[in-house]
Design an enzyme around this catalytic site. Structure first.
Site, PDB file in Angstrom:
ATOM      1  N   ARG A   1      11.066  -1.538  11.621  1.00  0.00           N
ATOM      2  CA  ARG A   1      10.063  -0.295  12.019  1.00  0.00           C
ATOM      3  C   ARG A   1      10.176  -2.226  13.752  1.00  0.00           C
ATOM      4  NH1 ARG A   1       4.805   0.709   8.608  1.00  0.00           N
ATOM      5  NH2 ARG A   1       3.567  -0.912  10.294  1.00  0.00           N
TER       6      ARG A   1
ATOM      7  N   ARG B   1     -10.014   1.135   8.983  1.00  0.00           N
ATOM      8  CA  ARG B   1      -9.381  -0.536   8.839  1.00  0.00           C
ATOM      9  C   ARG B   1     -10.331  -1.005   9.910  1.00  0.00           C
ATOM     10  NH1 ARG B   1      -3.620   0.776   8.498  1.00  0.00           N
ATOM     11  NH2 ARG B   1      -2.041  -0.927   9.020  1.00  0.00           N
TER      12      ARG B   1
ATOM     13  N   ARG C   1      11.038  -5.317   4.805  1.00  0.00           N
ATOM     14  CA  ARG C   1      10.834  -4.606   4.504  1.00  0.00           C
ATOM     15  C   ARG C   1      11.672  -2.746   5.275  1.00  0.00           C
ATOM     16  NH1 ARG C   1       4.752  -1.857   4.927  1.00  0.00           N
ATOM     17  NH2 ARG C   1       5.063  -2.959   7.311  1.00  0.00           N
TER      18      ARG C   1
ATOM     19  N   LYS D   1       0.660  -0.895  -0.421  1.00  0.00           N
ATOM     20  CA  LYS D   1      -0.194  -0.436  -0.042  1.00  0.00           C
ATOM     21  C   LYS D   1       1.084   1.197  -0.029  1.00  0.00           C
ATOM     22  CE  LYS D   1      -2.386  -0.295   3.355  1.00  0.00           C
ATOM     23  NZ  LYS D   1      -2.108  -1.936   4.519  1.00  0.00           N
TER      24      LYS D   1
ATOM     25  N   ARG E   1      -1.162  -8.580  13.331  1.00  0.00           N
ATOM     26  CA  ARG E   1      -0.715  -7.967  12.249  1.00  0.00           C
ATOM     27  C   ARG E   1      -2.195  -8.590  11.165  1.00  0.00           C
ATOM     28  NH1 ARG E   1       3.634  -4.793  10.617  1.00  0.00           N
ATOM     29  NH2 ARG E   1       2.605  -4.179   9.394  1.00  0.00           N
TER      30      ARG E   1
END
Ligand code: ADP
Ligand code: ZN
Length: 219
Positions: A160, A88, A127, A13, A171
């Site tokens: 992160r 969300r 990531r 995203k 998540r």
């Protein structure tokens, strides 16, 4: 042009959002980025949000809705925006519909990025993000030119905390239970399109642009 991009964590995203907002010159409203900024600034909202974020849970709806409502009412959103990471939950989606109705606006298009679970896990572990400018990288598929350094602003890029394996699993569960129902919600509103997010980001972007282009024709 009022757009929303959805998809599981790691669906890409953020990357697509950057490309879209640069091409169409609209503000990128990322709830995750807004929370990370609040955390960095050590505000009350940031401190509260961080308690949930580090556990991989959703920040409570009331706080999230208030933060995003304020942002959407800033002047730069007058000519459109791209929402990324909000809503969300169904409750947030209702709140957004209410806010937009009050402002006499509506969403034009919801882009749902579909990605397989295997790929999601692979992507999230590789990531890296730049906390200064929000750019995202992937060590496997989209590394920065210079190791550990953001191409855009020169700051260091990091993994992160909430991209660590255990938190990622949480998540993904949260996504399945709370966010996935939004696909039906927007599909019922007839503004949802599906885009294949398993491709490399440039090919995915071509698909996205096709849908946004169709939208232009309608206006
Ligand atoms: P990703 O899309 O990769 O999961 P984000 O940067 O969008 O990451 O969000 C990071 C974290 O911020 C989420 O795991 C959640 O805790 C919190 N968050 C972001 N957006 C929302 C939202 N709309 N509602 C509740 N919590 C949110
Ligand atoms: Zn940067």
């Amino acid at each position: 042009m009022r757009l929303l991009i959805m998809g599981a964590p790691g669906a890409g995203k953020g990357t697509q959002a950057k490309l879209i907002t640069e091409k169409y010159n609209i503000p990128h409203i990322s709830s995750g980025d807004i929370f990370r900024q609040e955390i960095k600034d050590n505000t009350k909202d940031g401190q509260l949000a961080n308690k949930y974020i580090i556990k991989g849970q959703l920040v409570p709806d009331d706080l999230t809705i208030s933060v995003i409502s304020k942002r959407l009412q800033k002047e730069d959103c007058n000519h459109g925006f791209l929402l990324d990471g909000f809503p969300r939950t169904i409750k947030q989606a209702h709140a957004l519909d209410q806010l937009l109705a009050k402002l006499n606006l509506k969403l034009d298009l919801v882009i749902n990025l579909n990605v397989s679970k295997d790929l999601i896990i692979k992507r999230l572990s590789g990531r890296r993000v730049c906390l200064k400018c929000g750019a995202t990288y992937n060590l496997n598929t989209n590394p920065p030119k210079k190791e550990g350094i953001c191409d855009r602003c020169g700051d260091t890029i990091i993994l992160r905390d909430d991209d660590k394996e255990e938190t990622v699993k949480m998540r993904l569960d949260v996504y399945e239970n709370q966010t996935k129902p939004l696909i039906k919600y927007y599909s019922d509103q007839k503004i949802l399109v599906h885009v294949d997010g398993n491709l490399n980001f440039r090919d995915t972007f071509k698909e996205v642009v096709k849908f946004i282009g169709d939208l232009d024709g309608k206006h």
